[in-house]
Write a protein that holds these residues in place. Structure first.
Motif, short mmCIF file in Angstrom:
data_model
loop_
_atom_site.label_atom_id
_atom_site.label_comp_id
_atom_site.label_asym_id
_atom_site.label_seq_id
_atom_site.Cartn_x
_atom_site.Cartn_y
_atom_site.Cartn_z
N PRO A 176 11.02 -42.91 50.21
CA PRO A 176 9.85 -42.74 49.91
C PRO A 176 9.74 -41.96 48.72
O PRO A 176 8.47 -41.24 48.58
CB PRO A 176 9.73 -41.81 52.24
N THR A 177 10.68 -41.47 48.13
CA THR A 177 9.98 -39.87 47.31
C THR A 177 10.29 -41.04 46.49
O THR A 177 9.79 -40.33 44.92
CB THR A 177 11.41 -40.12 47.14
N GLY A 178 10.29 -42.57 45.79
CA GLY A 178 9.79 -42.97 44.79
C GLY A 178 11.00 -44.07 44.26
O GLY A 178 10.63 -44.10 42.99
N GLY A 185 24.16 -40.95 42.37
CA GLY A 185 22.95 -40.47 41.89
C GLY A 185 21.85 -40.21 42.28
O GLY A 185 22.10 -40.84 43.26
N ILE A 186 20.60 -40.26 41.89
CA ILE A 186 19.49 -40.14 42.71
C ILE A 186 18.83 -41.67 42.54
O ILE A 186 19.12 -41.97 42.20
CB ILE A 186 18.21 -39.18 42.08
N GLY A 187 19.63 -42.14 44.59
CA GLY A 187 18.72 -43.44 44.02
C GLY A 187 19.39 -44.76 44.05
O GLY A 187 19.47 -45.43 44.07
N THR A 188 21.22 -43.66 43.66
CA THR A 188 21.94 -44.51 43.26
C THR A 188 23.69 -44.21 44.51
O THR A 188 23.92 -43.19 44.83
CB THR A 188 22.65 -44.50 41.56
N TYR A 189 23.42 -46.31 44.20
CA TYR A 189 24.56 -45.61 45.50
C TYR A 189 26.04 -46.48 45.17
O TYR A 189 25.41 -47.64 44.44
CB TYR A 189 24.08 -46.23 47.26
N GLY A 190 27.45 -46.23 45.52
CA GLY A 190 27.98 -47.05 45.37
C GLY A 190 28.98 -46.63 43.90
O GLY A 190 27.57 -46.59 42.43
N PRO A 222 23.88 -53.20 54.94
CA PRO A 222 23.10 -53.21 54.55
C PRO A 222 21.73 -52.53 53.48
O PRO A 222 22.08 -52.62 52.56
CB PRO A 222 22.11 -54.28 55.59
N ILE A 223 22.34 -51.10 54.76
CA ILE A 223 21.51 -49.87 54.48
C ILE A 223 21.41 -49.04 55.00
O ILE A 223 22.61 -49.28 56.49
CB ILE A 223 19.83 -50.00 54.97
N THR A 224 21.67 -47.98 54.92
CA THR A 224 21.98 -46.50 55.83
C THR A 224 20.80 -45.70 55.88
O THR A 224 19.52 -45.63 55.18
CB THR A 224 22.90 -45.31 54.84
N VAL A 225 21.02 -44.83 56.66
CA VAL A 225 20.28 -43.84 57.14
C VAL A 225 20.08 -42.92 55.77
O VAL A 225 18.37 -42.31 54.91
CB VAL A 225 20.05 -42.69 57.89
N THR A 226 20.57 -42.33 55.20
CA THR A 226 20.78 -42.25 53.74
C THR A 226 20.09 -42.40 52.51
O THR A 226 18.70 -42.27 51.53
CB THR A 226 21.73 -41.43 53.00
N MET A 227 20.35 -43.62 52.03
CA MET A 227 19.16 -44.62 51.38
C MET A 227 17.11 -44.64 52.01
O MET A 227 16.76 -44.84 51.55
CB MET A 227 20.12 -45.96 51.57
N LEU A 228 17.75 -44.99 53.74
CA LEU A 228 16.24 -44.59 53.37
C LEU A 228 15.51 -44.09 53.28
O LEU A 228 14.26 -43.55 53.40
CB LEU A 228 16.06 -45.37 55.17
N GLY A 229 15.97 -42.74 53.14
CA GLY A 229 15.65 -41.28 53.04
C GLY A 229 14.32 -41.72 51.95
O GLY A 229 14.42 -40.40 51.10
#
Length: 241
Positions: free
Chosen positions: A59-61, A169-174, A49-56
């Protein structure tokens, strides 16, 4: 008059502390093993569902953009591209490519840009269960989770999860989110060149451009594009069939 029974000697405080420490350390290790095995087992069937990297990224917006896509609906050139660019022996090793590790150690000993020997399996373990960055402790956990996913998931599931959680990419996963960000269509319609461009971004997704890459990223994408044909012809992706 009956003799009083001899009293037992009181345990020394140091021995009591050592026994207590060993007991709780053993419980902690056993608990970690059981929980980690259950965690890996669940994710064998359920998308992370989510990863630590995604959670990071929260906060960056930038937020987190991701869309799960099964491996069977991703263009076959995409896994070929990451095998070509990241781990040519993916189907042959057991999670650790000792040849690549030795080669990376020799190159790093000569100086210049540091290169790693991590496999797709190791990167998947890190991306799903751990955090970015180095350190022996994190590397030890990465090795443990790599062994677990190799034993419990198999190569096809490892590749499927990797292509869905890797940062593209920045904020882009998969690769699905990456394909839509860069090429405005899904990962099921990727050309070999587009797949190569996404794969070229993976080592430094926050610094490399997936669309119209230039410089090193552009050259790397062209190299991966050529290697896709090698992966296809030599069946280096045979474990994904």
């Amino acid at each position: 008059m009956a003799a009083r029974p001899a009293s037992r000697p009181k345990p020394k405080p140091q021995r009591t502390w050592v026994r207590w420490t060993l007991t709780w350390a053993t419980r902690f290790v056993l608990g970690f093993v059981v929980l980690s095995v259950l965690w890996v087992l669940v994710l064998r069937f359920v998308p992370p569902p989510i990863t630590v990297t995604m959670l990071g990224d929260v906060p960056t917006g930038h937020g987190v953009t991701k869309t799960w896509r099964s491996l069977s609906t991703i263009d076959p050139d995409m896994p070929r591209a990451v095998i070509a660019g990241e781990d040519s022996r993916f189907c042959a090793h057991n999670g650790f490519d000792y040849v690549a590790i030795a080669n990376a150690a020799r190159r790093n000993a000569t100086g210049g840009r540091i290169r790693g020997g991590s496999t797709i399996s190791q990167q998947t373990a890190k991306n799903v269960f751990l955090w970015q960055g180095g350190g022996y402790f994190r590397k030890g956990l990465e090795a443990w989770f790599t062994m677990l996913i190799e034993a419990m998931w198999g190569k096809r599931r490892i590749m499927e999860v990797y292509l869905n959680v890797a940062e593209t990419g920045i904020g882009t996963y998969g690769v699905e989110a990456g394909a839509r960000r860069y090429f405005k269509h899904g990962a099921d319609r990727l050309s070999s060149r587009e797949a190569a461009q996404i794969a070229a971004v993976l080592p430094l997704p926050k610094k490399r451009a997936g669309i119209a890459p230039t410089g090193f990223t552009g050259r790397y994408a062209r190299t991966i594009d050529r290697r896709i044909g090698v992966v296809r012809r030599e069946r280096l992706d045979g474990c994904l069939s």
